[in-house]
Design a protein around this motif. Sequence first.
Motif, mmCIF file in Angstrom:
data_model
loop_
_atom_site.group_PDB
_atom_site.id
_atom_site.type_symbol
_atom_site.label_atom_id
_atom_site.label_comp_id
_atom_site.label_asym_id
_atom_site.label_seq_id
_atom_site.Cartn_x
_atom_site.Cartn_y
_atom_site.Cartn_z
ATOM 1 N N ALA A 1 31.281 37.882 36.322
ATOM 2 C CA ALA A 1 31.752 39.237 36.596
ATOM 3 C C ALA A 1 33.200 39.174 37.071
ATOM 4 C CB ALA A 1 30.885 39.908 37.663
ATOM 5 N N ALA A 2 33.907 40.289 36.909
ATOM 6 C CA ALA A 2 35.292 40.352 37.358
ATOM 7 C C ALA A 2 35.620 41.753 37.827
ATOM 8 C CB ALA A 2 36.246 39.930 36.250
ATOM 9 N N LEU A 3 36.570 41.821 38.735
ATOM 10 C CA LEU A 3 37.036 43.088 39.281
ATOM 11 C C LEU A 3 38.556 43.086 39.266
ATOM 12 C CD1 LEU A 3 35.746 44.905 42.412
ATOM 13 C CD2 LEU A 3 38.180 44.397 42.220
ATOM 14 N N SER B 1 31.991 43.801 43.986
ATOM 15 C CA SER B 1 32.632 44.854 44.774
ATOM 16 C C SER B 1 33.676 44.226 45.686
ATOM 17 C CB SER B 1 31.588 45.636 45.582
ATOM 18 O OG SER B 1 30.951 44.790 46.518
ATOM 19 N N ARG B 2 34.408 45.071 46.373
ATOM 20 C CA ARG B 2 35.483 44.596 47.235
ATOM 21 C C ARG B 2 35.474 45.364 48.539
ATOM 22 N NH1 ARG B 2 40.491 47.586 44.027
ATOM 23 N NH2 ARG B 2 39.915 49.705 44.633
ATOM 24 N N ASP B 3 36.199 44.823 49.511
ATOM 25 C CA ASP B 3 36.389 45.564 50.750
ATOM 26 C C ASP B 3 37.777 46.187 50.747
ATOM 27 O OD1 ASP B 3 37.510 43.175 53.270
ATOM 28 O OD2 ASP B 3 38.056 43.404 51.174
ATOM 29 N N ASN B 4 37.956 47.236 51.520
ATOM 30 C CA ASN B 4 39.217 47.968 51.498
ATOM 31 C C ASN B 4 40.367 47.193 52.132
ATOM 32 O OD1 ASN B 4 38.121 50.185 50.179
ATOM 33 N ND2 ASN B 4 37.492 51.161 52.085
ATOM 34 N N ALA B 5 40.037 46.176 52.899
ATOM 35 C CA ALA B 5 41.090 45.368 53.523
ATOM 36 C C ALA B 5 41.719 44.385 52.545
ATOM 37 C CB ALA B 5 40.516 44.611 54.725
ATOM 38 N N LYS B 6 41.190 44.347 51.313
ATOM 39 C CA LYS B 6 41.738 43.528 50.238
ATOM 40 C C LYS B 6 41.597 42.037 50.492
ATOM 41 C CE LYS B 6 45.184 47.101 49.346
ATOM 42 N NZ LYS B 6 46.617 47.417 49.253
ATOM 43 N N THR B 7 40.613 41.692 51.334
ATOM 44 C CA THR B 7 40.483 40.287 51.666
ATOM 45 C C THR B 7 39.187 39.650 51.210
ATOM 46 O OG1 THR B 7 39.537 40.852 53.831
ATOM 47 C CG2 THR B 7 41.945 40.555 53.711
ATOM 48 N N GLY C 1 40.236 49.091 40.161
ATOM 49 C CA GLY C 1 38.860 48.780 40.521
ATOM 50 C C GLY C 1 37.893 48.616 39.364
ATOM 51 N N SER C 2 38.402 48.486 38.127
ATOM 52 C CA SER C 2 37.488 48.342 36.993
ATOM 53 C C SER C 2 36.752 47.007 37.077
ATOM 54 C CB SER C 2 38.242 48.446 35.674
ATOM 55 O OG SER C 2 39.191 47.409 35.569
ATOM 56 N N THR C 3 35.530 47.008 36.545
ATOM 57 C CA THR C 3 34.694 45.811 36.594
ATOM 58 C C THR C 3 34.164 45.471 35.211
ATOM 59 O OG1 THR C 3 32.744 47.150 37.111
ATOM 60 C CG2 THR C 3 33.978 46.242 38.972
ATOM 61 N N THR C 4 33.879 44.199 34.998
ATOM 62 C CA THR C 4 33.242 43.733 33.779
ATOM 63 C C THR C 4 32.163 42.724 34.158
ATOM 64 O OG1 THR C 4 34.905 42.007 33.488
ATOM 65 C CG2 THR C 4 35.266 44.068 32.308
ATOM 66 N N TYR C 5 31.135 42.636 33.309
ATOM 67 C CA TYR C 5 30.007 41.757 33.577
ATOM 68 C C TYR C 5 29.588 41.014 32.324
ATOM 69 C CZ TYR C 5 29.421 44.515 37.844
ATOM 70 O OH TYR C 5 29.619 45.138 39.054
#
Length: 116
Positions: free
Chosen positions: A49-51, A71-77, A56-60
């Motif tokens: 998978a990739a983001l 998914s990701r967190d808003n802190a970008k970490t 914020g697009s994703t592929t699987y």
Amino acid sequence: QVQPVESGGGLVQTGDSLRLSCAASGDTFSGYTVGWFRQPPGKEREFVAALRWSGGSTTYAESVKGRFTISRDNAKTTVYLQMNSLKPDDTAVYYCHARLFPNDYWGQGTQVTVSP
């Protein structure tokens, strides 16, 4: 430059869930494409998978669609891989990958083992 650091692997049973984390060390993931790859025993590394951070697009991979969520967190970490309905075929070393053209960065990998 960013260094991905994975965590969250382990031994689970068929049907269980597991969440992997990929933390950014040295930089944030802002602007990167961050993905998960896996290498099953005796096989080549394959895409999971990739983001894309911008938008914020994703592929699987077809084999995980509907079961895994990146998914990701808003802190970008941190980037997560939520894995549900795990199967023995999901057994592999899971690697986090971050790409900011033309550079690629890999984590050290985390083992996921799914018992029958």
